[in-house]
Scaffold this active site. Structure first.
Site, mmCIF file in Angstrom:
data_model
loop_
_atom_site.group_PDB
_atom_site.id
_atom_site.type_symbol
_atom_site.label_atom_id
_atom_site.label_comp_id
_atom_site.label_asym_id
_atom_site.label_seq_id
_atom_site.Cartn_x
_atom_site.Cartn_y
_atom_site.Cartn_z
ATOM 1 C CE1 TYR A 1 47.033 28.239 27.210
ATOM 2 C CE2 TYR A 1 44.784 28.032 26.396
ATOM 3 C CZ TYR A 1 45.904 27.477 26.982
ATOM 4 O OH TYR A 1 45.892 26.146 27.348
HETATM 5 P P1 NAP Z 1 47.921 24.249 36.330
HETATM 6 O O1 NAP Z 1 47.147 23.364 37.234
HETATM 7 O O2 NAP Z 1 47.780 25.726 36.440
HETATM 8 O O3 NAP Z 1 49.465 23.879 36.431
HETATM 9 C C1 NAP Z 1 50.396 24.624 35.692
HETATM 10 C C2 NAP Z 1 51.761 24.066 35.943
HETATM 11 O O4 NAP Z 1 52.720 24.851 35.203
HETATM 12 C C3 NAP Z 1 52.155 24.137 37.406
HETATM 13 O O5 NAP Z 1 52.840 22.946 37.731
HETATM 14 C C4 NAP Z 1 53.088 25.332 37.460
HETATM 15 O O6 NAP Z 1 54.097 25.146 38.425
HETATM 16 C C5 NAP Z 1 53.733 25.317 36.077
HETATM 17 N N1 NAP Z 1 54.170 26.663 35.702
HETATM 18 C C6 NAP Z 1 53.389 27.728 35.361
HETATM 19 N N2 NAP Z 1 54.148 28.807 35.135
HETATM 20 C C7 NAP Z 1 55.433 28.436 35.359
HETATM 21 C C8 NAP Z 1 56.687 29.125 35.320
HETATM 22 N N3 NAP Z 1 56.764 30.423 34.995
HETATM 23 N N4 NAP Z 1 57.794 28.431 35.608
HETATM 24 C C9 NAP Z 1 57.731 27.119 35.943
HETATM 25 N N5 NAP Z 1 56.595 26.407 35.985
HETATM 26 C C10 NAP Z 1 55.450 27.073 35.718
HETATM 27 O O7 NAP Z 1 47.625 23.914 34.776
HETATM 28 P P2 NAP Z 1 46.833 22.748 34.033
HETATM 29 O O8 NAP Z 1 45.428 23.158 33.924
HETATM 30 O O9 NAP Z 1 47.204 21.437 34.583
HETATM 31 O O10 NAP Z 1 47.457 22.897 32.565
HETATM 32 C C11 NAP Z 1 48.608 22.192 32.166
HETATM 33 C C12 NAP Z 1 48.831 22.427 30.670
HETATM 34 O O11 NAP Z 1 47.677 22.025 29.946
HETATM 35 C C13 NAP Z 1 49.069 23.904 30.323
HETATM 36 O O12 NAP Z 1 50.049 23.996 29.311
HETATM 37 C C14 NAP Z 1 47.727 24.360 29.776
HETATM 38 O O13 NAP Z 1 47.843 25.428 28.876
HETATM 39 C C15 NAP Z 1 47.254 23.073 29.104
HETATM 40 N N6 NAP Z 1 45.800 22.997 28.959
HETATM 41 C C16 NAP Z 1 44.995 22.982 30.066
HETATM 42 C C17 NAP Z 1 43.608 22.902 29.896
HETATM 43 C C18 NAP Z 1 42.677 22.893 31.079
HETATM 44 O O14 NAP Z 1 41.464 23.080 30.879
HETATM 45 N N7 NAP Z 1 43.171 22.660 32.294
HETATM 46 C C19 NAP Z 1 43.069 22.855 28.606
HETATM 47 C C20 NAP Z 1 43.914 22.866 27.515
HETATM 48 C C21 NAP Z 1 45.266 22.930 27.701
HETATM 49 P P3 NAP Z 1 54.107 25.901 39.849
HETATM 50 O O15 NAP Z 1 52.691 26.200 40.226
HETATM 51 O O16 NAP Z 1 54.835 24.973 40.745
HETATM 52 O O17 NAP Z 1 54.868 27.124 39.563
#
Ligand code: NAP
Length: 249
Positions: free
Chosen positions: A157
């Protein structure tokens, strides 16, 4: 609320959930026409409906970001539904399969790099040249604190997001002279649908930062929207940590 994004179209990948959904909501509240992308059409429709009910403008475009043809057609569809232009691109969608290097299942390496690196790469390839031609545009990439330091279980990751961090600087060099700004945010542990399954370990990770708490999607989205806005006109090629100070200590 200020309507400083009026007349602008913003494509938010991963706008169906978590951080991306809140970014879409905040951009729409400030006047942007938001194009929300994800795989889940039901969640997409709900996100669009919420924005429209609040008086904003939004559309959903379904895409599989681990499929390059789908990435390219997302860019074209976003331009089409967005009135012929995309002015803001938020590369937010991401997958985070944590675990030991030796236990990464077949195919997971490739699909993680495909979603977290290849999709942003080709969305920029499809959309930034037209921004450059128009002389304005803003791109915000969502990386992570573990793109900066090593942590067991985060090799795959973290390395994808480190690549996205370097792409942020490369694109800043490439497109900045044409008026296109490129920045990143680097969130720490943030409560989202995607991190729900982590349970207590999300909070434990957060205790390593001086503020000692998990972040909210509103706090991360505020940073994304700031960087995308004209208020950040001189901020370019950088990464904003939104991690409760974790990178500082
Ligand atoms: P999340 O709630 O799991 O949402 C992920 C999003 O990405 C969903 O809208 C999902 O769409 C989309 N997605 C995933 N795989 C996909 C694919 N193959 N094709 C199209 N869309 C896809 O994630 P989050 O926690 O909000 O994280 C958002 C971003 O922030 C990510 O890049 C993550 O690495 C980064 N981040 C998060 C955290 C944290 O603690 N939450 C910390 C650091 C960085 P569908 O479900 O509709 O497919």
């Amino acid at each position: 609320m200020t309507q400083d994004f009026a007349g602008r179209t913003a494509l938010v990948t991963g706008g169906t959930s978590g951080i991306g959904r809140e970014v879409a909501r905040q951009l729409a509240a400030r006047g942007a026409h938001v194009v929300i992308s994800g795989r889940d059409a039901v969640r997409g429709a709900a996100a669009v409906e919420e924005i429209r009910a609040a008086g904003g403008t939004a559309d959903f475009v379904r895409a599989e970001l681990d499929d390059l043809a789908s990435v390219r057609s997302l860019a074209k569809e976003a331009i089409a539904v967005g009135g012929g232009h995309v002015d803001v691109l938020v590369n937010n969608a991401g997958v985070f399969p944590f675990g030991a290097t030796a236990e990464v299942a077949d195919g997971v390496f490739d699909s993680t790099f495909a979603v977290n690196v290849r999709a942003p790469f080709y969305l920029v390839a499809e959309l930034a040249p037209a921004m450059a031609e128009r002389g304005h545009g803003s791109i915000v990439n969502v990386t992570t604190m573990v793109a900066t330091f090593g942590m067991a279980g985060m090799a795959l990751y973290g390395s994808t997001k480190a690549a996205l961090g370097l792409l942020t600087k490369s694109w800043a060099a490439e497109y900045g002279p044409s008026g296109v700004r490129v920045n990143a945010v680097s969130p720490g542990p943030t409560r989202t649908e995607g991190t729900e399954a982590m349970g207590d370990s999300l909070g434990e990770l957060a205790t390593q930062g001086p503020l000692n708490r998990v972040g909210t999607v509103a706090e991360v989205a505020a940073g994304v929207v700031f960087l995308a806005s004209d208020a950040a006109a001189m901020i370019h090629g950088t990464s904003l940590p939104i991690d409760g100070g974790r990178l500082a200590v």
